[in-house]
Design a protein around this motif. Sequence first.
Motif, mmCIF file in Angstrom:
data_model
loop_
_atom_site.group_PDB
_atom_site.id
_atom_site.type_symbol
_atom_site.label_atom_id
_atom_site.label_comp_id
_atom_site.label_asym_id
_atom_site.label_seq_id
_atom_site.Cartn_x
_atom_site.Cartn_y
_atom_site.Cartn_z
ATOM 1 N N MET A 1 19.168 -14.120 54.185
ATOM 2 C CA MET A 1 19.592 -12.990 53.382
ATOM 3 C C MET A 1 20.531 -12.144 54.215
ATOM 4 O O MET A 1 20.255 -11.836 55.359
ATOM 5 N N ARG A 2 21.611 -11.770 53.594
ATOM 6 C CA ARG A 2 22.544 -10.851 54.236
ATOM 7 C C ARG A 2 22.017 -9.433 54.057
ATOM 8 O O ARG A 2 21.097 -9.181 53.296
ATOM 9 N N ASN A 3 22.614 -8.526 54.743
ATOM 10 C CA ASN A 3 22.223 -7.131 54.625
ATOM 11 C C ASN A 3 22.501 -6.636 53.204
ATOM 12 O O ASN A 3 23.413 -7.120 52.535
ATOM 13 N N TRP A 4 21.707 -5.693 52.719
ATOM 14 C CA TRP A 4 21.968 -5.044 51.445
ATOM 15 C C TRP A 4 23.130 -4.065 51.629
ATOM 16 O O TRP A 4 23.203 -3.377 52.638
ATOM 17 N N LYS A 5 24.026 -4.003 50.666
ATOM 18 C CA LYS A 5 25.174 -3.094 50.744
ATOM 19 C C LYS A 5 25.274 -2.280 49.466
ATOM 20 O O LYS A 5 24.929 -2.744 48.391
ATOM 21 N N ARG A 6 25.801 -1.075 49.616
ATOM 22 C CA ARG A 6 26.078 -0.207 48.471
ATOM 23 C C ARG A 6 27.502 -0.476 48.020
ATOM 24 O O ARG A 6 28.427 -0.496 48.827
ATOM 25 N N ARG A 7 27.684 -0.661 46.746
ATOM 26 C CA ARG A 7 29.018 -0.864 46.177
ATOM 27 C C ARG A 7 29.176 0.104 45.007
ATOM 28 O O ARG A 7 28.304 0.204 44.152
ATOM 29 N N GLY A 8 30.288 0.808 44.983
ATOM 30 C CA GLY A 8 30.536 1.769 43.920
ATOM 31 C C GLY A 8 29.803 3.071 44.186
ATOM 32 O O GLY A 8 29.233 3.288 45.247
ATOM 33 N N SER A 9 29.830 3.924 43.180
ATOM 34 C CA SER A 9 29.145 5.213 43.297
ATOM 35 C C SER A 9 28.782 5.703 41.905
ATOM 36 O O SER A 9 29.226 5.161 40.895
ATOM 37 N N GLY A 10 27.961 6.760 41.886
ATOM 38 C CA GLY A 10 27.544 7.344 40.613
ATOM 39 C C GLY A 10 26.835 6.326 39.739
ATOM 40 O O GLY A 10 25.984 5.574 40.205
ATOM 41 N N GLU A 11 27.215 6.304 38.471
ATOM 42 C CA GLU A 11 26.571 5.377 37.522
ATOM 43 C C GLU A 11 26.962 3.927 37.769
ATOM 44 O O GLU A 11 26.332 3.018 37.248
ATOM 45 N N ARG A 12 27.988 3.709 38.546
ATOM 46 C CA ARG A 12 28.444 2.341 38.844
ATOM 47 C C ARG A 12 27.895 1.820 40.168
ATOM 48 O O ARG A 12 28.272 0.746 40.613
ATOM 49 N N LEU A 13 27.017 2.585 40.801
ATOM 50 C CA LEU A 13 26.454 2.166 42.077
ATOM 51 C C LEU A 13 25.649 0.884 41.904
ATOM 52 O O LEU A 13 24.826 0.766 40.997
ATOM 53 N N ARG A 14 25.909 -0.057 42.777
ATOM 54 C CA ARG A 14 25.169 -1.311 42.804
ATOM 55 C C ARG A 14 24.708 -1.563 44.236
ATOM 56 O O ARG A 14 25.401 -1.227 45.194
ATOM 57 N N ILE A 15 23.538 -2.135 44.370
ATOM 58 C CA ILE A 15 22.997 -2.540 45.659
ATOM 59 C C ILE A 15 23.089 -4.066 45.671
ATOM 60 O O ILE A 15 22.493 -4.730 44.815
ATOM 61 N N THR A 16 23.857 -4.614 46.620
ATOM 62 C CA THR A 16 24.146 -6.047 46.582
ATOM 63 C C THR A 16 23.726 -6.747 47.865
ATOM 64 O O THR A 16 23.622 -6.137 48.930
#
Length: 193
Positions: A1-16
């Motif tokens: 598993m790779r590290n979890w990353k934050r993508r986007g912000s606000g309502e479009r925030l995704r944890i990938t």
Amino acid sequence: MRNWKRRGSGERLRITSELDSHESDLIASLVTSMTELLDERQSTAPTDSLADLTGIEAGHSTPPSDATLGRLFPDFHRPDQDETTTVDAVTGDLNGALRSLHEPHILNAKQEAAQVVLNSLPTGGGQISLSPQEADQWLSAINDVRLALGAMIGISESTPDQLPEGDPMAAHLDVYHWLTVVQELLVVALIGK
């Protein structure tokens, strides 16, 4: 598993992150096994005619006899938590009433979290993208799996970081530690550090 990353912000925030095939299969297997334990606990709950009339679901009034389920559904209050409460009141009436009232809701929440994990796992590995709410459910389900696995293999403060080669629980302990890292990295991604 790779590290979890934050993508986007606000309502479009995704944890990938990205899972290898064997990691995705392992998480699916562990979560499915835990779900089966939860389903069994739910199916053995006593029926209550008052619950049928009121719509208020009632659960078990006694703790699970299985150590794994016991770790997932501990008593609400232990005698060592409050010196003013008598042991009989805590072990009997109080815990039984609290368990009967709250266990169905706790059990449902655990099942919902497990289902979010199963629904969001990439089949055969691959990219995973979670909303913050889904990531919270992942944290809950991974924690439940860790608790169940820890109870199954007897994790305690004296458990070493590694077991001797050939120990039948060595691989389980490795999985426990891996899940701890997955959970920790997900927490860090969620809080944005």
